[in-house]
Design a protein around this motif. Structure first.
Motif, PDB file in Angstrom:
ATOM      1  N   MET A 137       0.819  -1.204   0.000  1.00 49.19           N
ATOM      2  CA  MET A 137       0.000   0.000   0.000  1.00 49.19           C
ATOM      3  C   MET A 137       0.855   1.257   0.000  1.00 49.19           C
ATOM      4  O   MET A 137       0.562   2.232  -0.711  1.00 49.19           O
ATOM      5  CB  MET A 137      -0.928  -0.005   1.209  1.00 49.19           C
ATOM      6  CG  MET A 137      -2.077  -0.992   1.105  1.00 49.19           C
ATOM      7  SD  MET A 137      -3.228  -0.829   2.476  1.00 49.19           S
ATOM      8  CE  MET A 137      -3.766   0.851   2.283  1.00 49.19           C
ATOM      9  N   VAL A 138       1.931   1.258   0.788  1.00 48.38           N
ATOM     10  CA  VAL A 138       2.830   2.411   0.802  1.00 48.38           C
ATOM     11  C   VAL A 138       3.459   2.606  -0.573  1.00 48.38           C
ATOM     12  O   VAL A 138       3.555   3.737  -1.078  1.00 48.38           O
ATOM     13  CB  VAL A 138       3.913   2.229   1.885  1.00 48.38           C
ATOM     14  CG1 VAL A 138       4.994   3.301   1.758  1.00 48.38           C
ATOM     15  CG2 VAL A 138       3.294   2.288   3.276  1.00 48.38           C
ATOM     16  N   ASN A 139       3.861   1.512  -1.198  1.00 48.01           N
ATOM     17  CA  ASN A 139       4.454   1.596  -2.533  1.00 48.01           C
ATOM     18  C   ASN A 139       3.454   2.159  -3.554  1.00 48.01           C
ATOM     19  O   ASN A 139       3.792   3.028  -4.368  1.00 48.01           O
ATOM     20  CB  ASN A 139       4.937   0.217  -2.965  1.00 48.01           C
ATOM     21  CG  ASN A 139       5.635   0.246  -4.316  1.00 48.01           C
ATOM     22  OD1 ASN A 139       6.641   0.930  -4.493  1.00 48.01           O
ATOM     23  ND2 ASN A 139       5.088  -0.481  -5.281  1.00 48.01           N
ATOM     24  N   GLN A 146      -0.033   9.760  -3.722  1.00 44.48           N
ATOM     25  CA  GLN A 146      -1.116   9.883  -2.736  1.00 44.48           C
ATOM     26  C   GLN A 146      -0.718   9.201  -1.431  1.00 44.48           C
ATOM     27  O   GLN A 146      -1.483   8.436  -0.856  1.00 44.48           O
ATOM     28  CB  GLN A 146      -2.400   9.248  -3.294  1.00 44.48           C
ATOM     29  CG  GLN A 146      -2.930   9.903  -4.547  1.00 44.48           C
ATOM     30  CD  GLN A 146      -3.439  11.302  -4.269  1.00 44.48           C
ATOM     31  OE1 GLN A 146      -4.002  11.589  -3.208  1.00 44.48           O
ATOM     32  NE2 GLN A 146      -3.227  12.202  -5.220  1.00 44.48           N
ATOM     33  N   LEU A 147       0.489   9.468  -0.974  1.00 40.01           N
ATOM     34  CA  LEU A 147       0.981   8.780   0.221  1.00 40.01           C
ATOM     35  C   LEU A 147       0.162   9.142   1.458  1.00 40.01           C
ATOM     36  O   LEU A 147      -0.150   8.273   2.274  1.00 40.01           O
ATOM     37  CB  LEU A 147       2.457   9.125   0.451  1.00 40.01           C
ATOM     38  CG  LEU A 147       3.125   8.434   1.649  1.00 40.01           C
ATOM     39  CD1 LEU A 147       3.038   6.918   1.520  1.00 40.01           C
ATOM     40  CD2 LEU A 147       4.582   8.874   1.789  1.00 40.01           C
ATOM     41  N   ALA A 148      -0.197  10.408   1.600  1.00 40.11           N
ATOM     42  CA  ALA A 148      -0.947  10.836   2.786  1.00 40.11           C
ATOM     43  C   ALA A 148      -2.303  10.128   2.897  1.00 40.11           C
ATOM     44  O   ALA A 148      -2.628   9.581   3.963  1.00 40.11           O
ATOM     45  CB  ALA A 148      -1.130  12.346   2.787  1.00 40.11           C
ATOM     46  N   PRO A 149      -3.144  10.107   1.844  1.00 38.23           N
ATOM     47  CA  PRO A 149      -4.415   9.369   1.949  1.00 38.23           C
ATOM     48  C   PRO A 149      -4.224   7.885   2.205  1.00 38.23           C
ATOM     49  O   PRO A 149      -5.000   7.272   2.953  1.00 38.23           O
ATOM     50  CB  PRO A 149      -5.083   9.620   0.587  1.00 38.23           C
ATOM     51  CG  PRO A 149      -4.460  10.853   0.064  1.00 38.23           C
ATOM     52  CD  PRO A 149      -3.059  10.841   0.566  1.00 38.23           C
ATOM     53  N   VAL A 150      -3.198   7.286   1.590  1.00 36.56           N
ATOM     54  CA  VAL A 150      -2.952   5.858   1.795  1.00 36.56           C
ATOM     55  C   VAL A 150      -2.546   5.585   3.243  1.00 36.56           C
ATOM     56  O   VAL A 150      -2.999   4.608   3.857  1.00 36.56           O
ATOM     57  CB  VAL A 150      -1.877   5.355   0.814  1.00 36.56           C
ATOM     58  CG1 VAL A 150      -1.389   3.961   1.205  1.00 36.56           C
ATOM     59  CG2 VAL A 150      -2.432   5.324  -0.605  1.00 36.56           C
ATOM     60  N   LEU A 151      -1.691   6.419   3.792  1.00 37.81           N
ATOM     61  CA  LEU A 151      -1.309   6.255   5.197  1.00 37.81           C
ATOM     62  C   LEU A 151      -2.508   6.442   6.121  1.00 37.81           C
ATOM     63  O   LEU A 151      -2.624   5.781   7.159  1.00 37.81           O
ATOM     64  CB  LEU A 151      -0.203   7.239   5.557  1.00 37.81           C
ATOM     65  CG  LEU A 151       1.197   6.919   5.011  1.00 37.81           C
ATOM     66  CD1 LEU A 151       2.157   8.059   5.305  1.00 37.81           C
ATOM     67  CD2 LEU A 151       1.722   5.618   5.619  1.00 37.81           C
ATOM     68  N   GLU A 152      -3.407   7.332   5.756  1.00 36.30           N
ATOM     69  CA  GLU A 152      -4.628   7.525   6.534  1.00 36.30           C
ATOM     70  C   GLU A 152      -5.476   6.253   6.517  1.00 36.30           C
ATOM     71  O   GLU A 152      -6.011   5.834   7.553  1.00 36.30           O
ATOM     72  CB  GLU A 152      -5.419   8.702   5.975  1.00 36.30           C
ATOM     73  CG  GLU A 152      -6.633   9.102   6.799  1.00 36.30           C
ATOM     74  CD  GLU A 152      -6.265   9.691   8.145  1.00 36.30           C
ATOM     75  OE1 GLU A 152      -7.070   9.550   9.083  1.00 36.30           O
ATOM     76  OE2 GLU A 152      -5.176  10.287   8.255  1.00 36.30           O
ATOM     77  N   GLN A 153      -5.585   5.623   5.341  1.00 33.78           N
ATOM     78  CA  GLN A 153      -6.319   4.361   5.239  1.00 33.78           C
ATOM     79  C   GLN A 153      -5.644   3.262   6.059  1.00 33.78           C
ATOM     80  O   GLN A 153      -6.306   2.468   6.731  1.00 33.78           O
ATOM     81  CB  GLN A 153      -6.424   3.929   3.775  1.00 33.78           C
ATOM     82  CG  GLN A 153      -7.370   4.771   2.933  1.00 33.78           C
ATOM     83  CD  GLN A 153      -7.425   4.278   1.499  1.00 33.78           C
ATOM     84  OE1 GLN A 153      -6.445   3.797   0.954  1.00 33.78           O
ATOM     85  NE2 GLN A 153      -8.591   4.387   0.887  1.00 33.78           N
ATOM     86  N   LEU A 154      -4.323   3.236   5.987  1.00 31.35           N
ATOM     87  CA  LEU A 154      -3.586   2.238   6.764  1.00 31.35           C
ATOM     88  C   LEU A 154      -3.777   2.457   8.259  1.00 31.35           C
ATOM     89  O   LEU A 154      -3.913   1.495   9.027  1.00 31.35           O
ATOM     90  CB  LEU A 154      -2.099   2.319   6.423  1.00 31.35           C
ATOM     91  CG  LEU A 154      -1.585   1.374   5.333  1.00 31.35           C
ATOM     92  CD1 LEU A 154      -0.128   1.667   5.029  1.00 31.35           C
ATOM     93  CD2 LEU A 154      -1.757  -0.073   5.763  1.00 31.35           C
ATOM     94  N   SER A 285      -6.235   1.599  -2.711  1.00 31.55           N
ATOM     95  CA  SER A 285      -4.928   2.258  -2.756  1.00 31.55           C
ATOM     96  C   SER A 285      -4.271   2.152  -4.127  1.00 31.55           C
ATOM     97  O   SER A 285      -3.161   2.665  -4.318  1.00 31.55           O
ATOM     98  CB  SER A 285      -3.998   1.641  -1.703  1.00 31.55           C
ATOM     99  OG  SER A 285      -4.580   1.753  -0.420  1.00 31.55           O
ATOM    100  N   GLY A 286      -4.914   1.456  -5.068  1.00 33.46           N
ATOM    101  CA  GLY A 286      -4.371   1.363  -6.415  1.00 33.46           C
ATOM    102  C   GLY A 286      -3.547   0.130  -6.685  1.00 33.46           C
ATOM    103  O   GLY A 286      -2.878   0.040  -7.720  1.00 33.46           O
ATOM    104  N   VAL A 287      -3.553  -0.849  -5.758  1.00 31.62           N
ATOM    105  CA  VAL A 287      -2.815  -2.096  -5.987  1.00 31.62           C
ATOM    106  C   VAL A 287      -3.587  -2.938  -6.998  1.00 31.62           C
ATOM    107  O   VAL A 287      -4.802  -3.098  -6.865  1.00 31.62           O
ATOM    108  CB  VAL A 287      -2.627  -2.874  -4.666  1.00 31.62           C
ATOM    109  CG1 VAL A 287      -1.877  -4.175  -4.901  1.00 31.62           C
ATOM    110  CG2 VAL A 287      -1.881  -2.010  -3.652  1.00 31.62           C
ATOM    111  N   PRO A 288      -2.934  -3.499  -8.031  1.00 32.17           N
ATOM    112  CA  PRO A 288      -3.636  -4.338  -9.015  1.00 32.17           C
ATOM    113  C   PRO A 288      -4.355  -5.508  -8.357  1.00 32.17           C
ATOM    114  O   PRO A 288      -3.895  -6.040  -7.337  1.00 32.17           O
ATOM    115  CB  PRO A 288      -2.507  -4.817  -9.931  1.00 32.17           C
ATOM    116  CG  PRO A 288      -1.435  -3.791  -9.782  1.00 32.17           C
ATOM    117  CD  PRO A 288      -1.518  -3.306  -8.370  1.00 32.17           C
TER     118      PRO A 288
END
Length: 406
Positions: A137-139, A146-154, A285-288
């Motif tokens: 997810m971080v990658n 969009q690191l900030a929104p992804v970290l928020e989701q995490l 998060s955009g992971v395939p």
């Protein structure tokens, strides 16, 4: 800059330990002297020649609890969202940590980021602390900007996991305490109380009731072999856990658990909720999808269910829809399959997966609540029956003596 672990003596001659950042060990030694500390040992945190320190860090990283991970992720998400540079965010998280192992780990991550590596690459140093889903997810967040929104989701995901684990632990505390008290009370009665009470019947030539004879036999057995039985039980548990380390035996054990009536429903609900929640957050998060399916399957704890998820991943890779692939496996709940099909039709698969996970967690919570609600009175009744049996075994000979006296 690199993170260094140090051991130094203060003005009172006491040994102090810590972590500092510096360009070299010489600079770190100079910093320590400025703080009125005499350096004893300084070495890179990633390569401590007291391999013991490195082993302790790796030991801790394998056991980074959900609470520590949730707090760390929330702090990092908040700092990144405030538009601070990433290395400063990592430095702030390290400074706020009260645990030396977490502080050292975050300083090592910061050092890699300061050298120009991505955050995901830096987290790869600690695969046990930051799981594959976390790093993926971080990658994805870094690649999409969009690191900030992804970290928020995490952060939300890890906090939800922590909350669920806490609820489960709180639900199990009372039954385990009840069982422990029951075992302690019965053991004390059989080892200390019963022998004293039945001693008054030792000189009687009258045959004792079968219930009393059985009670005396159990009491004598516990007095003679209770310690050996306890040691045997501990050894049996350790041997069982060691046997389960073999993948084949663990899979057969998991197959057996899924055949137990009632338990299957709980296990499937737990793993399917974890699978749906992980898949939802990865896709958002955009992971395939194929990669997300592989990671979500690895999150499942039951090996049989994990193999079913791997079969789903292969089917999707070959061109099948996710809902069709899930329907081919008997373990995934029908409601989850229907919600996935609805999400695919509407183009909102991530939301439907999240709702499916919430439904599974709600159903699991209700099931566990029902089980605990039935277990508690059942345990009280069992304890009452056991104590009643002991009391009757003691009173029956007394009734017989009263009859003889009359």
């Amino acid at each position: 800059m690199t993170a260094f672990r140090y051991k130094a003596l203060n003005d009172e001659g006491k040994l102090v330990k810590g972590v500092l950042e510096g360009d070299s060990d010489r600079q770190v030694r100079g910093t320590l002297r400025q703080r009125h500390l005499r350096p004893v040992e300084v070495a890179e945190a990633t390569n401590v020649g007291g391999a013991g320190e490195g082993r302790r860090l790796r030991w801790f990283a394998k056991r980074l609890g959900t609470g520590d991970l949730a707090l760390l992720t929330r702090q990092l998400a908040t700092l990144v969202a405030s538009a601070l540079p990433l290395d400063e965010c990592l430095q702030a998280v390290a400074d706020q940590s009260r645990k030396p192992a977490i502080k050292s780990m975050m300083l090592q991550v910061r050092s890699k980021v300061a050298e120009g590596h991505t955050l995901a690459h830096a987290l790869n140093q600690f695969p046990q602390a930051f799981g594959e889903m976390y790093r993926a997810m971080v990658n994805a967040g870094e690649e999409a900007g969009q690191l900030a929104p992804v970290l928020e989701q995490l952060a939300h995901y890890t906090e939800t996991r922590q909350h669920t684990a806490q609820k489960l632990q709180m639900a199990l505390i009372y039954p385990f305490v009840l069982i422990a008290v029951a075992v302690a009370v019965v053991s004390a009665l059989m080892i200390f109380v019963v022998p004293e009470l039945v001693g008054i019947f030792a000189h009687s030539k009258k045959a004792l009731p079968p219930l009393t004879v059985g009670l005396i036999w159990v009491s004598d057995f516990m007095r003679a072999y209770a310690l050996y039985c306890l040691l045997l039980l501990v050894a049996g548990v350790m041997l069982f856990r060691r046997l389960l380390q073999h993948p084949g035996r663990r899979k057969r054990w998991h197959q057996f658990l899924l055949r137990v009536p009632g338990l299957r429903r709980v296990l499937v609900a737990m793993d399917s909720a974890r699978f749906a929640s992980t898949l939802s957050i990865l896709m958002a998060s955009g992971v395939p999808l194929i990669h997300a399916l592989r990671i979500a399957g690895a999150v499942m704890t039951n090996l049989v269910l994990r193999e079913a998820s791997a079969t789903v991943s292969v089917a999707v890779q070959e061109g099948a829809s996710l809902s069709r692939a899930l329907s081919q496996e008997t373990f995934f709940p029908p409601m989850m399959v229907h919600m996935v099909a609805s999400g695919e039709a509407s183009g909102d698969l991530e939301t439907m997966l999240e709702r499916s996970a919430l439904n599974q967690e709600r159903e699991l919570e209700m099931t566990l609540g029902t089980i605990m609600g039935l277990f508690e009175p059942a345990m009280v009744v069992f304890m009452g029956g056991l104590v009643l049996t002991i009391v009757l075994a003691i009173l029956l000979p007394i009734f017989d003596l009263n009859t003889m006296v009359r």
